[in-house]
Design a protein around this motif. Structure first.
Motif, PDB file in Angstrom:
ATOM      1  N   HIS A   1      29.388 -54.563 -98.008  1.00  0.00           N
ATOM      2  CA  HIS A   1      29.940 -55.237 -99.201  1.00  0.00           C
ATOM      3  C   HIS A   1      31.406 -55.526 -98.966  1.00  0.00           C
ATOM      4  O   HIS A   1      32.126 -54.744 -98.350  1.00  0.00           O
ATOM      5  CB  HIS A   1      29.701 -54.418-100.474  1.00  0.00           C
TER       6      HIS A   1
ATOM      7  N   ASN B   1      35.566 -51.660 -98.942  1.00  0.00           N
ATOM      8  CA  ASN B   1      34.845 -51.638 -97.727  1.00  0.00           C
ATOM      9  C   ASN B   1      35.288 -52.808 -96.849  1.00  0.00           C
ATOM     10  O   ASN B   1      34.479 -53.523 -96.286  1.00  0.00           O
ATOM     11  CB  ASN B   1      33.338 -51.685 -98.034  1.00  0.00           C
TER      12      ASN B   1
ATOM     13  N   GLU C   1      28.909 -55.143-105.264  1.00  0.00           N
ATOM     14  CA  GLU C   1      28.391 -53.802-104.955  1.00  0.00           C
ATOM     15  C   GLU C   1      28.963 -52.818-105.964  1.00  0.00           C
ATOM     16  O   GLU C   1      28.278 -51.942-106.490  1.00  0.00           O
ATOM     17  CB  GLU C   1      28.788 -53.389-103.527  1.00  0.00           C
ATOM     18  N   GLU C   2      30.252 -53.006-106.235  1.00  0.00           N
ATOM     19  CA  GLU C   2      30.957 -52.085-107.134  1.00  0.00           C
ATOM     20  C   GLU C   2      30.544 -52.288-108.597  1.00  0.00           C
ATOM     21  O   GLU C   2      30.972 -51.558-109.476  1.00  0.00           O
ATOM     22  CB  GLU C   2      32.476 -52.259-106.986  1.00  0.00           C
TER      23      GLU C   2
HETATM   24 ZN   LIG Z   1      31.560 -49.016-100.761  1.00  0.00          ZN
END
Ligand SMILES: [Zn+2]
Length: 332
Positions: free
Chosen positions: A132, A154, A186-187
């Motif tokens: 991500h 990331n 993703e978060e």
């Molecule tokens: Zn992560």
């Protein structure tokens, strides 16, 4: 393809000049002997620390404002990744590199690059390499810094996927096809991966395996392997990968099992949709980095040499995964 760095010595030969001098010293003769030995590290199979550092510093710069989904900052990150793919002959898988989706009140987009396999049959099978690239944006200020740069989380994994894309494009040695996917949101609950895994499933993609990269910016200490694999016992991926690599690259981390990290990153959606090995490689071991989701998760805290080393050392295993005649990696 075990060693990633190959040194070639080029003996350029003797160059002899017999110089005719001016009348002043016509009795002397100058002879210059030049011997050039050029040591070259082949650029197509070594990961350069400088290029890792450059990408990491851009992605984790304050200018990108913590790469929150739906912001101008992440838009800049996406543009940077797209330009990199284009420059390195990584094609878009869809009409453009962006796979868009709606999340809450905003639009997110995954960035997807495609490297077609070179075997007429095996190219119908795919491996996904992912990470991500979004993060959490602006947080509560600590020492006047409110930007959560997300270097380890990331930008680090994003750099890994970009570097791998570049190397695979140069090697042109993958029989199976590869998708390089940088996930957004993703978060926000693994939304980008949920979207694209469903989309690819609906398009009947023949997915062999998915390998995800998360928080690889700081090395683990005192381990006999370089990184750990989440969901270690779910498949024979780590075992086969180490066998392919002829090295202990991937191992088991008890905390990864304890906190069920297998379900906490973008690999999980692919497992759910496709029921194939889909796991995350990481070196965050809960003791080696104290800035998880913190405004101090900055590029300068990353160990660039470790990152370059890890990225380089996963190439032989990944390459072998793309090339075995049978799908040897299986769920347990
Ligand atoms: Zn992560």
């Amino acid at each position: 393809m075990r060693k990633n760095i190959i040194k070639i010595s080029v003996f350029a030969g003797l160059i002899t000049f017999g110089a005719c001098n001016s009348a002043k010293n016509s009795n002397s003769e100058n002879v210059i002997i030049s011997e050039n030995i050029i040591n070259t590290t082949l650029p197509d199979i070594a990961i350069s620390e400088a290029s890792v550092k450059e990408k990491l510093e851009f992605l984790a710069s304050d200018d990108l404002r913590g790469r929150q989904t739906g912001t101008e900052g992440i838009n800049k990150a996406a543009g940077y990744i797209e330009a990199f793919f284009k420059k390195n002959n990584i094609k878009p898988y869809y009409e453009t590199y962006r796979d868009s989706f709606e999340v809450s009140d905003r639009t997110g987009f995954n960035v997807i690059g495609f490297m077609e396999g070179n075997d007429p049959e095996l190219k119908k099978e795919f491996i996904i390499l992912g990470a991500h690239y979004d993060h959490i944006g602006i947080e509560k200020a600590v020492d006047n810094d409110s930007i959560a740069n997300g270097a380890n989380d990331n930008a680090a994994g994003t750099v890994a996927v970009m570097e791998l894309a570049e190397q695979f494009a140069k090697l042109k040695a993958n029989k199976r096809s590869i998708l390089f996917i940088l996930f957004s949101a993703e978060e926000m609950g693994l939304q980008g991966a949920k979207h694209i895994s469903k989309r690819l499933k609906s398009e009947d993609l023949d997915l062999y395996a998915m390998v995800n990269f998360e928080m690889i910016g700081v090395p683990m200490q005192g381990k006999d392997h370089l990184a750990y694999l989440t969901g270690y016992e779910n498949s024979n991926l780590a075992e086969k990968f180490n066998e392919y690599s002829e090295a202990e690259i991937l191992g088991f981390l008890p905390q990864a099992k304890e906190y069920n990290l297998f379900k906490r990153s973008d690999n999980y959606s692919f497992y759910q949709e496709f029921k194939v090995p889909a796991q995350t490689i990481s070196t965050f071991d809960f003791t080696n980095y104290e800035y998880y989701h913190h405004v101090s998760d900055e590029a300068e805290k990353m160990d660039i040499a470790h990152m370059a080393d890890l990225i380089e050392k996963v190439i032989p295993g990944l390459l072998k995964m793309t090339n075995t005649s049978e799908k040897e990696i299986k769920l347990n």
